[in-house]
Design a protein around this motif. Structure first.
Motif, PDB file in Angstrom:
ATOM      1  N   VAL A 165       0.831  -1.170  -0.006  1.00 54.02           N
ATOM      2  CA  VAL A 165       0.018   0.038   0.018  1.00 54.02           C
ATOM      3  C   VAL A 165       0.785   1.096   0.050  1.00 54.02           C
ATOM      4  CG1 VAL A 165      -1.691   1.296   1.405  1.00 54.02           C
ATOM      5  CG2 VAL A 165      -1.866  -1.280   1.120  1.00 54.02           C
ATOM      6  N   ALA A 166       1.939   1.272   0.851  1.00 51.07           N
ATOM      7  CA  ALA A 166       2.917   2.584   0.904  1.00 51.07           C
ATOM      8  C   ALA A 166       3.454   2.603  -0.586  1.00 51.07           C
ATOM      9  CB  ALA A 166       3.896   2.221   1.636  1.00 51.07           C
ATOM     10  N   GLY A 167       3.714   1.598  -1.168  1.00 53.72           N
ATOM     11  CA  GLY A 167       4.457   1.861  -2.633  1.00 53.72           C
ATOM     12  C   GLY A 167       3.424   2.235  -3.664  1.00 53.72           C
ATOM     13  N   ARG A 168       2.295   1.786  -3.561  1.00 51.18           N
ATOM     14  CA  ARG A 168       1.163   2.444  -4.296  1.00 51.18           C
ATOM     15  C   ARG A 168       0.984   3.991  -4.096  1.00 51.18           C
ATOM     16  NH1 ARG A 168      -1.482  -1.730  -7.410  1.00 51.18           N
ATOM     17  NH2 ARG A 168      -0.732  -3.834  -6.734  1.00 51.18           N
ATOM     18  N   TYR A 169       0.814   4.258  -2.772  1.00 49.63           N
ATOM     19  CA  TYR A 169       0.977   5.395  -2.482  1.00 49.63           C
ATOM     20  C   TYR A 169       1.888   6.517  -2.900  1.00 49.63           C
ATOM     21  CZ  TYR A 169      -0.012   9.724   0.366  1.00 49.63           C
ATOM     22  OH  TYR A 169      -0.307  11.135   0.879  1.00 49.63           O
ATOM     23  N   GLU A 170       3.035   6.071  -2.752  1.00 49.78           N
ATOM     24  CA  GLU A 170       4.132   6.615  -3.234  1.00 49.78           C
ATOM     25  C   GLU A 170       4.114   6.902  -4.900  1.00 49.78           C
ATOM     26  OE1 GLU A 170       6.655   8.539  -1.787  1.00 49.78           O
ATOM     27  OE2 GLU A 170       5.589   7.854  -0.089  1.00 49.78           O
ATOM     28  N   MET A 171       3.588   5.688  -5.502  1.00 50.14           N
ATOM     29  CA  MET A 171       3.504   5.906  -7.152  1.00 50.14           C
ATOM     30  C   MET A 171       2.680   6.919  -7.507  1.00 50.14           C
ATOM     31  SD  MET A 171       2.781   2.951  -9.586  1.00 50.14           S
ATOM     32  CE  MET A 171       1.174   2.345  -8.930  1.00 50.14           C
ATOM     33  N   PHE A 172       1.397   6.970  -6.759  1.00 48.16           N
ATOM     34  CA  PHE A 172       0.261   7.619  -6.949  1.00 48.16           C
ATOM     35  C   PHE A 172       0.668   9.120  -6.681  1.00 48.16           C
ATOM     36  CE2 PHE A 172      -3.169  10.633  -5.175  1.00 48.16           C
ATOM     37  CZ  PHE A 172      -3.869  10.463  -6.103  1.00 48.16           C
ATOM     38  N   LEU A 173       1.561   9.607  -5.627  1.00 50.00           N
ATOM     39  CA  LEU A 173       2.142  10.931  -5.301  1.00 50.00           C
ATOM     40  C   LEU A 173       3.051  11.210  -6.652  1.00 50.00           C
ATOM     41  CD1 LEU A 173       2.744  10.913  -1.639  1.00 50.00           C
ATOM     42  CD2 LEU A 173       1.025  12.033  -2.918  1.00 50.00           C
ATOM     43  N   GLY A 174       3.776  10.203  -7.076  1.00 51.71           N
ATOM     44  CA  GLY A 174       4.837  10.662  -8.139  1.00 51.71           C
ATOM     45  C   GLY A 174       3.964  10.731  -9.296  1.00 51.71           C
ATOM     46  N   HIS A 175       2.881  10.166  -9.759  1.00 53.30           N
ATOM     47  CA  HIS A 175       1.810  10.396 -10.972  1.00 53.30           C
ATOM     48  C   HIS A 175       1.301  12.000 -10.561  1.00 53.30           C
ATOM     49  CE1 HIS A 175       2.199   6.837 -12.741  1.00 53.30           C
ATOM     50  NE2 HIS A 175       1.436   6.137 -11.968  1.00 53.30           N
ATOM     51  N   LEU A 176       1.007  12.473  -9.590  1.00 51.64           N
ATOM     52  CA  LEU A 176       0.645  13.587  -9.133  1.00 51.64           C
ATOM     53  C   LEU A 176       1.359  14.809  -9.314  1.00 51.64           C
ATOM     54  CD1 LEU A 176      -1.980  15.284  -8.450  1.00 51.64           C
ATOM     55  CD2 LEU A 176      -1.414  14.921  -5.628  1.00 51.64           C
ATOM     56  N   ARG A 177       2.572  14.600  -9.017  1.00 51.73           N
ATOM     57  CA  ARG A 177       3.704  15.639  -9.231  1.00 51.73           C
ATOM     58  C   ARG A 177       3.927  15.694 -10.520  1.00 51.73           C
ATOM     59  NH1 ARG A 177       5.706  13.177  -4.293  1.00 51.73           N
ATOM     60  NH2 ARG A 177       6.745  11.790  -5.499  1.00 51.73           N
ATOM     61  N   ASP A 178       3.846  14.675 -11.341  1.00 49.09           N
ATOM     62  CA  ASP A 178       4.182  14.599 -12.676  1.00 49.09           C
ATOM     63  C   ASP A 178       2.936  15.400 -13.370  1.00 49.09           C
ATOM     64  OD1 ASP A 178       6.500  13.130 -12.472  1.00 49.09           O
ATOM     65  OD2 ASP A 178       5.409  11.291 -13.296  1.00 49.09           O
ATOM     66  N   TRP A 179       1.857  15.133 -12.809  1.00 45.45           N
ATOM     67  CA  TRP A 179       0.808  15.844 -13.529  1.00 45.45           C
ATOM     68  C   TRP A 179       0.941  17.450 -13.346  1.00 45.45           C
ATOM     69  CZ3 TRP A 179      -3.296  15.392 -16.855  1.00 45.45           C
ATOM     70  CH2 TRP A 179      -4.268  16.406 -16.481  1.00 45.45           C
ATOM     71  N   GLN A 180       1.175  17.892 -11.948  1.00 44.55           N
ATOM     72  CA  GLN A 180       1.286  19.074 -11.640  1.00 44.55           C
ATOM     73  C   GLN A 180       2.414  19.841 -12.394  1.00 44.55           C
ATOM     74  OE1 GLN A 180       1.295  18.657  -7.605  1.00 44.55           O
ATOM     75  NE2 GLN A 180      -0.982  19.066  -7.326  1.00 44.55           N
ATOM     76  N   SER A 181       3.711  19.114 -12.575  1.00 43.05           N
ATOM     77  CA  SER A 181       4.705  19.587 -13.657  1.00 43.05           C
ATOM     78  C   SER A 181       4.457  20.043 -14.837  1.00 43.05           C
ATOM     79  CB  SER A 181       6.049  18.848 -13.032  1.00 43.05           C
ATOM     80  OG  SER A 181       5.852  17.727 -13.854  1.00 43.05           O
ATOM     81  N   MET A 182       3.450  19.113 -15.293  1.00 39.09           N
ATOM     82  CA  MET A 182       2.975  19.360 -16.739  1.00 39.09           C
ATOM     83  C   MET A 182       1.757  20.351 -16.759  1.00 39.09           C
ATOM     84  SD  MET A 182       3.613  15.574 -18.515  1.00 39.09           S
ATOM     85  CE  MET A 182       2.957  14.442 -16.998  1.00 39.09           C
TER      86      MET A 182
END
Length: 117
Positions: free
Chosen positions: A2-19
């Protein structure tokens, strides 16, 4: 997990915001839209992952990397060498026909090289 998936989700969100994405709802809308689901990598990966999860064949540790490799390269290859299990998956899902890729076992490569194919 679950922690790994949460980190992956946060990574997607950061990527989304950077674009230039503005908020979480916008990112979720993108993941639901056809622009995302029609990407060959997403199409192939999701079909193969679902096939593996609900299938009756024994899971192999190499399946995860096989699915990643097939998803990344199938749209750009005319031929792919795969193991028997992945050939079965690709053919039963019709991915070989959809992307115009001939899938084969390693033992079939010499005959391919000897032919005009």
């Amino acid at each position: 997990i679950v922690a790994g998936r949460y980190e992956m989700f946060l990574g997607h969100l950061r990527d989304w915001q950077s674009m230039g994405g503005d908020n979480l709802l916008g990112m979720l809308d993108f993941f639901r839209c056809s622009h995302h689901t029609e990407l060959p990598l997403i199409d192939i990966w999701s079909h193969l992952a679902a096939w593996r999860i609900v299938g009756t064949e024994t899971f192999s540790p190499s399946d995860v990397m096989d699915i990643h490799h097939i998803s990344a390269f199938m749209p750009y290859c005319t031929h792919m060498v795969l193991d028997k299990s992945m050939i079965n998956a690709v053919q039963s899902l019709g991915l070989d026909a959809k992307y115009g890729t001939r899938v084969m076992r390693l033992r079939d490569v010499p005959s391919l090289l000897d032919s005009d194919a």
